[in-house]
Design a protein around this motif. Structure first.
Motif, PDB file in Angstrom:
ATOM      1  N   GLU A  99      -7.422  11.740  -6.712  1.00 54.88           N
ATOM      2  CA  GLU A  99      -8.843  11.793  -7.022  1.00 54.88           C
ATOM      3  C   GLU A  99      -9.410  13.146  -6.620  1.00 54.88           C
ATOM      4  OE1 GLU A  99     -12.863   9.055  -6.267  1.00 54.88           O
ATOM      5  OE2 GLU A  99     -10.957   8.534  -5.340  1.00 54.88           O
ATOM      6  N   SER A 120     -14.671  14.399  -3.590  1.00 54.85           N
ATOM      7  CA  SER A 120     -15.945  13.766  -3.948  1.00 54.85           C
ATOM      8  C   SER A 120     -17.158  14.660  -3.699  1.00 54.85           C
ATOM      9  CB  SER A 120     -16.114  12.454  -3.169  1.00 54.85           C
ATOM     10  OG  SER A 120     -16.098  12.699  -1.767  1.00 54.85           O
ATOM     11  N   GLN A 161     -15.950  10.120  -8.314  1.00 58.65           N
ATOM     12  CA  GLN A 161     -14.985   9.134  -8.782  1.00 58.65           C
ATOM     13  C   GLN A 161     -14.094   9.668  -9.910  1.00 58.65           C
ATOM     14  OE1 GLN A 161     -17.583   5.740  -9.620  1.00 58.65           O
ATOM     15  NE2 GLN A 161     -17.266   4.985  -7.548  1.00 58.65           N
ATOM     16  N   HIS A 192     -12.345   7.517 -15.182  1.00 57.90           N
ATOM     17  CA  HIS A 192     -12.895   6.624 -14.163  1.00 57.90           C
ATOM     18  C   HIS A 192     -13.078   5.218 -14.730  1.00 57.90           C
ATOM     19  CE1 HIS A 192     -17.103   6.264 -15.687  1.00 57.90           C
ATOM     20  NE2 HIS A 192     -16.824   7.426 -16.249  1.00 57.90           N
TER      21      HIS A 192
END
Length: 473
Positions: free
Chosen positions: A68, A71, A76, A114
């Motif tokens: 990922e 952030s 996300q 996502h």
């Protein structure tokens, strides 16, 4: 009301005669994609394969992502979407959506996928008889993010939702952007004003104004066969958590041709009742009980934009409810044909609604025997319920996160045994429910009275229980 600090994990209820027996795939927090049998035994574990969500293909391949985006800059965003075999070897990869150059990080291509995706051959990603997703040479539809500024929505930068279709070679062959369809979404002036001030600003400082968390094809269905063009098999259904909207878009024109929400104050929407922060809205595929109806995990919690109220002084998250429900809706008559609420499972409502309540993540899958597999995601609880609301399988994830100390589970799917030819069909052993009134931890005393006296003039509980059960939407 909090939950007890001690509770069992693993399979805690299992009735082999009434359950749809097979393997269940879910994300075991940051531990990886995990496939279990009906008794909770792990039959394979793909370490490090993230699930947003994970999906099993016939033959033992699994889809997911390998990382990922930070952030601080992305919200996300998954770096890639991959397909791996039974042994974890990567067979297919997509990451060529956008080249990302975040401060302090080496520039790299990312998928920015996502929440959902669908591989060609299966409209929803879970088991449908006769509709197996392609293991090779199939296109993939996926939800992605796109950074935009749209003054008609807000002057704040937005992380908006974009649906793309990619071929096997990674070429983007179709796309749709939700921010280009503001006038079709049904917002009143109060909602628009609230959204302009705060379009659901998240950790990276951008407005996740719609937060679409589910996206799937309609697939073949009886409504289109009867001549209703809104339900063309290639059309796409999605739901926006932040706005309480469920919609169907015409694949050819991009126009929204069917919508439920954001206003639930009148007409058929009022009869359905306020939907809040929902997940996994999809059309039940042809070949399954309830085919053609729309199945929704209606989370509750808080969501929506509109007029301020005591629980939402700014107008953000102005709808509120403290329990979840799964609802099945006829999309033509707009009537609820089946639902599962706390009271349907035997709990008092709403006072003990935490027995069936997940204000985020979660899902519902219709099984071939008519049962429904429900992911109550915030507590890592998976239950299979019959049409009459009997729980015939219940599993509590034992996988707690290292950084977030919860066993939260985004979405789980059930597949038949023959999807995994690598292993023999496991032995099924019934697990009877524990009588919790007599269960005690070691060292704890029993419930027996050492001494009991009758108080003169003491009465009963009156109609309290009856009152609780009469509370509706």
């Amino acid at each position: 009301m909090g939950k007890p600090s001690i509770h069992p994990t693993g399979t805690i209820i299992y009735n082999p005669d009434k359950a749809f027996n097979g393997y269940t795939l879910f994300q075991a927090n940051e531990h990886g994609a995990t496939l279990i049998d009906m008794n909770g035994g792990v039959v394979n574990h793909w370490q490090g394969l993230q699930g947003f969500p994970n999906k099993l293909l016939q033959g033992g391949d699994v889809m997911g992502s390998r990382g990922e985006r930070n952030s601080t800059y992305g919200w996300q965003d998954q770096k890639d979407l991959v397909q791996v075999d039974w042994d974890g070897n990567v067979l297919w990869t997509f990451d060529q959506n956008e080249f990302i150059e975040d401060p302090g990080y080496k520039g790299e291509w990312m998928a920015r996928q996502h929440h959902d995706y669908q591989r060609e051959g299966n409209p929803v990603g879970y088991y449908v008889p006769g509709m197996d997703a392609k293991r090779k040479d199939g296109n993939t539809l996926m939800l992605t993010h796109k950074d935009v500024v749209v003054p008609e929505i807000s002057l704040h930068p937005l992380v908006s939702d974009r649906i793309i279709e990619v071929d096997w070679d990674g070429n983007i062959v179709w796309e749709w952007n939700v921010h280009e369809h503001l006038d079709e979404l049904g917002f009143d002036e109060a909602a628009k004003n609230t959204m302009a001030r705060n379009p659901n600003i998240v950790g990276n400082g951008k407005g996740d104004w719609m937060h679409i968390n589910s996206m799937s094809l309609l697939g073949p269905n009886k409504w289109f066969d009867a001549g209703d063009e809104r339900f063309h098999p290639d059309n796409i259904i999605w739901d926006g958590r932040a706005t309480n909207i469920i919609a169907i878009i015409d694949r050819q024109t991009g126009k929204i041709v069917w919508r439920l929400g954001p206003d639930y104050s009148s007409g058929k929407a009022a009869e359905i009742g306020q939907i809040i922060g929902q997940h996994h809205a999809h059309m039940i595929p042809q070949g399954l009980p309830g085919a053609g109806n729309i199945l929704i995990f209606d989370n509750g919690g808080q969501a929506g934009y509109g007029v301020p109220n005591p629980s939402a002084p700014t107008g953000n998250n102005n709808a509120h409810r403290d329990y979840s429900r799964v609802i099945e809706i006829d999309p033509v008559t707009m009537e609820i044909v089946w639902q599962c609420r706390p009271m349907d499972l035997g709990y008092m409502q709403p006072f003990i609604a935490d027995h069936f309540y997940s204000c985020y993540i979660s899902s519902a899958q219709r099984l071939p025997n008519g049962n429904t597999l429900i992911t109550e995601g915030s507590d890592g609880r998976l239950i299979e319920v019959t049409a009459d609301h009997d729980i015939v399988w219940e599993y509590i994830s034992p996988y707690f996160g290292a950084h977030i100390t919860t066993n939260m589970t985004y979405r789980a799917y059930r597949y038949p045994y023959d999807y995994v030819p690598q292993i023999d069909t496991p032995k099924e052993v019934a697990v009877k429910p524990v009588d919790i009134s007599d269960f005690r931890m070691p060292g704890a005393k029993s419930k027996e009275f050492r001494r009991m006296v009758q108080v003169d003039g003491a009465g009963g509980y009156g109609d309290v229980a009856g009152f609780c059960l009469t509370i509706e939407e």
